[in-house]
Design an enzyme around this catalytic site. Structure first.
Site, PDB file in Angstrom:
ATOM      1  N   ARG A 268      44.857 153.481  -3.459  1.00  0.00           N
ATOM      2  CA  ARG A 268      45.366 153.460  -4.833  1.00  0.00           C
ATOM      3  C   ARG A 268      44.199 153.451  -5.813  1.00  0.00           C
ATOM      4  NH1 ARG A 268      50.780 149.600  -4.280  1.00  0.00           N
ATOM      5  NH2 ARG A 268      51.551 150.759  -2.452  1.00  0.00           N
ATOM      6  N   ARG A 283      43.557 143.156  -4.710  1.00  0.00           N
ATOM      7  CA  ARG A 283      43.808 144.480  -5.281  1.00  0.00           C
ATOM      8  C   ARG A 283      42.651 145.406  -4.950  1.00  0.00           C
ATOM      9  NH1 ARG A 283      47.506 145.675  -9.204  1.00  0.00           N
ATOM     10  NH2 ARG A 283      47.841 143.450  -9.521  1.00  0.00           N
ATOM     11  N   GLU A 355      52.886 138.562  -4.874  1.00  0.00           N
ATOM     12  CA  GLU A 355      53.636 139.609  -4.179  1.00  0.00           C
ATOM     13  C   GLU A 355      52.957 140.015  -2.872  1.00  0.00           C
ATOM     14  OE1 GLU A 355      54.212 143.153  -6.492  1.00  0.00           O
ATOM     15  OE2 GLU A 355      54.640 144.351  -4.705  1.00  0.00           O
ATOM     16  N   SER A 358      57.498 144.532  -1.156  1.00  0.00           N
ATOM     17  CA  SER A 358      58.448 145.037  -2.127  1.00  0.00           C
ATOM     18  C   SER A 358      59.432 145.902  -1.348  1.00  0.00           C
ATOM     19  CB  SER A 358      57.687 145.869  -3.164  1.00  0.00           C
ATOM     20  OG  SER A 358      58.481 146.111  -4.281  1.00  0.00           O
TER      21      SER A 358
END
Length: 432
Positions: A268, A283, A355, A358
């Site tokens: 990402r 991240r 998180e 998902s």
RNA sequence: GGACAGGUGGCCGAGUGGUUUAAGGCAGCGGUCUUGAAAACCGCCGUGGGUGAAAGCUCACCGUGAGUUCGAAUCUCACCCUGUCCGCCA
């Protein structure tokens, strides 16, 4: 992708749904689409009567020529010649209108499910109380995962920065092995306990695949791209190759639900995430994840959504990691989702739930983009299938959660019992 | 990366400019016959769209896109994919 026919039949439901998503100009948008649709259909009616006449006449020309009736043939040819320009222009116009309508539809998000809570952002997400599990462990001055990992000498952000830049990491020794152990444990649970088929998919995909699951055309900036024309894209999640596995196919109802799981690296660009989670491995530009994908009939998808969430939660339960589940509100859901559960694991070092998974039901939204349908038992082609995906789980973040929840006062980390067999019987990770 | 050969319905496969309305076969579905089944025979059997209350009428689709032509599965151009061989390579 929305079905223009459905919008035509119930414009107001479409508008209401988009408004719940926070699109204030939903009316203008809908009316614009319907105007384009109307123009296209009017064009088709006109164009097709011309084509019908041309086809008839051409057939007659063939017959006339066979009978050597050159005069008749000539007269017909003259007539059709007059139609030619209008038809070619009409065909060009049709292509243009269809393309414009498709482009307009391609950037509109899915409509939230009826039971999804309204809200503008994550503050309006609603806890699913019945799915909550465990209590945060009482730890004295818990450290954050990167402090633990760096002290162990097995997590190296500096050298990763030297080689690749920010948002990359080297794991070494037992931590590298732990990542592999976590992934194996997850895959084994999903395949053995939940009937998923293990898949090792491509992680470079074509633009059509990215369109199918909804990353393109709108979210290009979040992706890594290879090549200029006809590029490859690095997958941001195995959802892309797993879901597109059935693209352009008509599946038999008997083979549904189709359940696939894969362990892959995910890439990402994290555009727009500047300043967020800059320390540690929460991240990253590259991380690994075990993904779950289900392809179902429309009737099955809601139950499957609960099931896929069960499968993801099962991992955390077996690891004995405290977590909670929230239903994302309309404003916090991803582009393709109809309904999403986020699973948030407790991170003692951050003193917060974060998180880790998902799980989304995308309804027919992706299936329409991919052109995936199914055939019922009688062999009759039905509408689009439903697609679902869930992280089962993000492996990097699971490693983070284990480090922070299983940390010991002496700087070592206990190996959760379900992982010990995957770690060669090791019960503790310590500095070497 | 190079050379050659290919890409036609669920599958096989014919079709090199005009009754193609894509032959024929296999598989599937319905029927006749039969105590039942098999065989044989008869019929049905692609997808999407426009229009219509419906029946129907109609358009598009033979890897994809564009073009030539009154008319294209068939001719032209570009691209994609598959196979075989060569090169490179984990």
């Amino acid at each position: 992708m929305h079905d223009i026919k459905a919008i035509r039949e119930d414009r107001d439901a479409f508008v209401r749904g988009l408004k719940r998503r926070g699109l204030s100009e939903a009316e203008t948008l809908a009316d614009g689409l319907l105007a384009q649709d109307k123009a296209l259909r009017e064009l088709l009616t006109r164009l097709q009567s011309g084509q019908a006449r041309r086809n008839d006449a051409s057939k007659l020309i063939g017959q006339a020529k066979q009978k050597k009736d050159e005069a008749q043939a000539k007269a017909l040819m003259d007539e059709v010649a007059g139609l030619k320009d209008a038809i070619q222009q009409g065909e060009a116009e049709q292509r243009d209108l269809e393309q414009k309508l498709r482009d307009a539809l391609a950037v509109i998000p899915n409509i939230p499910g009826a039971d999804v809570p309204d809200g503008a952002n994550e503050a309006a997400n609603v806890a699913v109380v019945s799915r909550a599990f465990g209590k945060p462990p009482g730890l004295n001055n818990p450290k954050q995962h990167f402090e633990i990992g760096e002290a162990l000498g097995q997590m190296d952000f500096e050298r990763a920065a030297k080689v690749s830049g920010a948002r990359f990491v080297y794991l070494k020794g037992d931590l590298a092995k732990l990542e592999r152990a976590i992934a194996s444990f997850m895959l084994d649970t999903h395949t053995q306990q939940f009937g998923y088929t293990e898949v090792s998919p491509p992680v470079l995909v074509k633009s059509t695949a990215m369109f199918g699951t909804g990353q393109l055309p709108k979210f290009q900036d979040d992706l890594f791209r290879i090549g200029d024309d006809d590029p490859f894209w690095l997958v941001p999640t195995a959802e892309v190759p797993l879901t597109n596995y059935v693209a352009d196919e008509i599946l038999g109802e008997a083979e549904l639900p189709l359940r696939m799981t894969a362990f892959t690296p995910c890439f990402r660009a994290e555009a727009g995430a500047a300043g967020k989670d800059t320390r540690g491995m929460i991240r990253m530009h590259q991380f690994s994840k075990v993904e779950l994908v289900s392809i179902t009939t429309p009737e099955q998808s809601q139950a499957e959504h609960e099931r896929i969430t069960d499968a993801a939660q099962e991992i955390l339960k077996k690891l004995d990691l405290a977590h909670r589940v929230v239903t994302l509100c309309t404003g916090d859901m991803g582009f393709s989702a109809e309904k999403t559960y986020d699973i948030e694991v407790w991170l003692p070092g951050q003193n917060a739930y974060r998180e880790i998974s998902s799980c989304s039901n995308c309804g027919a939204f992706q299936a329409r983009r991919m052109n995936t349908r199914y055939r019922n038992a009688e062999g009759k082609v039905q509408g689009p299938v439903h697609t679902l995906n869930g992280s089962g789980l993000a492996v990097g973040r699971t490693l983070v959660a284990i480090l922070e929840n299983y940390q010991e006062a002496d700087g070592s980390v206990a190996v959760p019992s379900v992982l010990q067999s995957y770690m060669g019987g090791k019960t503790k990770i310590a500095k070497v």
